[in-house]
Scaffold this active site. Structure first.
Site, PDB file in Angstrom:
ATOM      1  N   CYS A 116      14.760 109.951  29.979  1.00  0.00           N
ATOM      2  CA  CYS A 116      14.474 109.207  31.132  1.00  0.00           C
ATOM      3  C   CYS A 116      12.823 108.301  30.107  1.00  0.00           C
ATOM      4  O   CYS A 116      12.546 108.499  30.267  1.00  0.00           O
ATOM      5  CB  CYS A 116      13.685 109.788  31.780  1.00  0.00           C
ATOM      6  SG  CYS A 116      13.030 109.038  33.335  1.00  0.00           S
ATOM      7  N   CYS A 119       9.669 108.281  32.420  1.00  0.00           N
ATOM      8  CA  CYS A 119       8.354 109.391  32.423  1.00  0.00           C
ATOM      9  C   CYS A 119       9.787 110.527  31.587  1.00  0.00           C
ATOM     10  O   CYS A 119       9.511 110.203  30.619  1.00  0.00           O
ATOM     11  CB  CYS A 119       8.284 109.337  33.270  1.00  0.00           C
ATOM     12  SG  CYS A 119       9.368 109.505  34.573  1.00  0.00           S
ATOM     13  N   SER A 120       9.324 111.636  33.086  1.00  0.00           N
ATOM     14  CA  SER A 120      10.366 112.576  32.393  1.00  0.00           C
ATOM     15  C   SER A 120      11.004 113.603  33.028  1.00  0.00           C
ATOM     16  O   SER A 120      10.979 114.275  33.964  1.00  0.00           O
ATOM     17  CB  SER A 120       8.910 113.607  31.847  1.00  0.00           C
ATOM     18  OG  SER A 120       8.333 113.959  32.817  1.00  0.00           O
ATOM     19  N   CYS A 121      12.029 112.757  34.043  1.00  0.00           N
ATOM     20  CA  CYS A 121      12.738 112.994  35.023  1.00  0.00           C
ATOM     21  C   CYS A 121      13.845 113.898  34.514  1.00  0.00           C
ATOM     22  O   CYS A 121      13.761 113.840  33.305  1.00  0.00           O
ATOM     23  CB  CYS A 121      13.649 112.291  35.929  1.00  0.00           C
ATOM     24  SG  CYS A 121      12.252 110.845  36.548  1.00  0.00           S
TER      25      CYS A 121
END
Length: 216
Positions: A116, A119-121
């Protein structure tokens, strides 16, 4: 050669899901964390163990069951490829961060890697909490620019002919990698197969365990 496939256009990212969209499990962990640290009950090292349990033990077992069923059941595998969200929901794995799932299958010709970039999906219902490295800037940038180098950092060396395809998760679409089934597992039941599936193999930074690795 590698391709960078966008699950959704970057400009449309809706990445405002730090608070309200955390799953109940994640919220409980987050709340427990802050209380334990604040009261001095837990030092950060012990907390890491707690988080690791959710990252590597509990969460990814759901994903491992999905992969094992795909390996053992050709009809389920086809369903997973055409409508991963429904196929995963059918096993009872639903929740925030997993509303729209896409399954991508590794083959001898093509290896899939999930990142991602913004961010941190991450697909919480099937993989639990994202590992620290998944959220790190070096992984998020290098996975796109130099996926083969990133895989080497994780100890994965693929044949030169294998194409690497990078999938960029978004707030709308999460990816689950179906790793290649290890040789010598013909006739295994789903429970035995699930033990071969690692968290990293479902992100693409690892491969499924071989029979040799399974032996104590």
């Amino acid at each position: 050669m590698h391709e960078h496939s966008h699950g959704h256009h970057h400009d449309d990212h809706d990445h405002d899901h730090e608070g309200s969209e955390l799953s109940p499990m994640a919220l409980r962990v987050r709340a427990l964390e802050s209380i334990l640290v604040e009261k001095g009950y837990v030092d950060p090292a012990a907390l890491d163990v707690l988080i690791e349990t959710y990252e590597t033990k509990i969460g990814p077992r759901n994903g491992a069951r999905v992969v094992a069923k795909a390996w053992a059941d050709e009809e389920y595998r086809a369903w997973l490829r055409t409508d991963a969200t429904a196929a995963i929901h059918s096993l009872g794995f639903t929740g925030r961060q997993g509303e729209h799932m896409v399954a991508v299958e590794n083959t001898a010709e093509e290896h899939n890697l999930v990142v991602c970039t913004l961010c941190s999906c991450y697909p919480w219902p099937v993989l639990g909490l994202p590992p620290v490295w998944y959220k790190s800037a070096p992984y998020r940038s290098r996975a796109v620019i130099d996926p083969r180098g990133v895989l080497a950092d994780f100890g994965v060396t693929l044949p030169a002919a294998t194409r690497i395809r990078v999938w960029d998760s978004t707030a709308e679409t999460r990816y689950l990698v179906i790793p290649m089934r290890p040789a010598g597992t013909e006739g295994w039941d789903e429970e035995a197969l699930a033990r071969l599936v690692t968290r990293d193999s479902m992100i693409g930074t690892g491969l499924a365990r071989t029979l040799e690795e399974l032996r104590p």
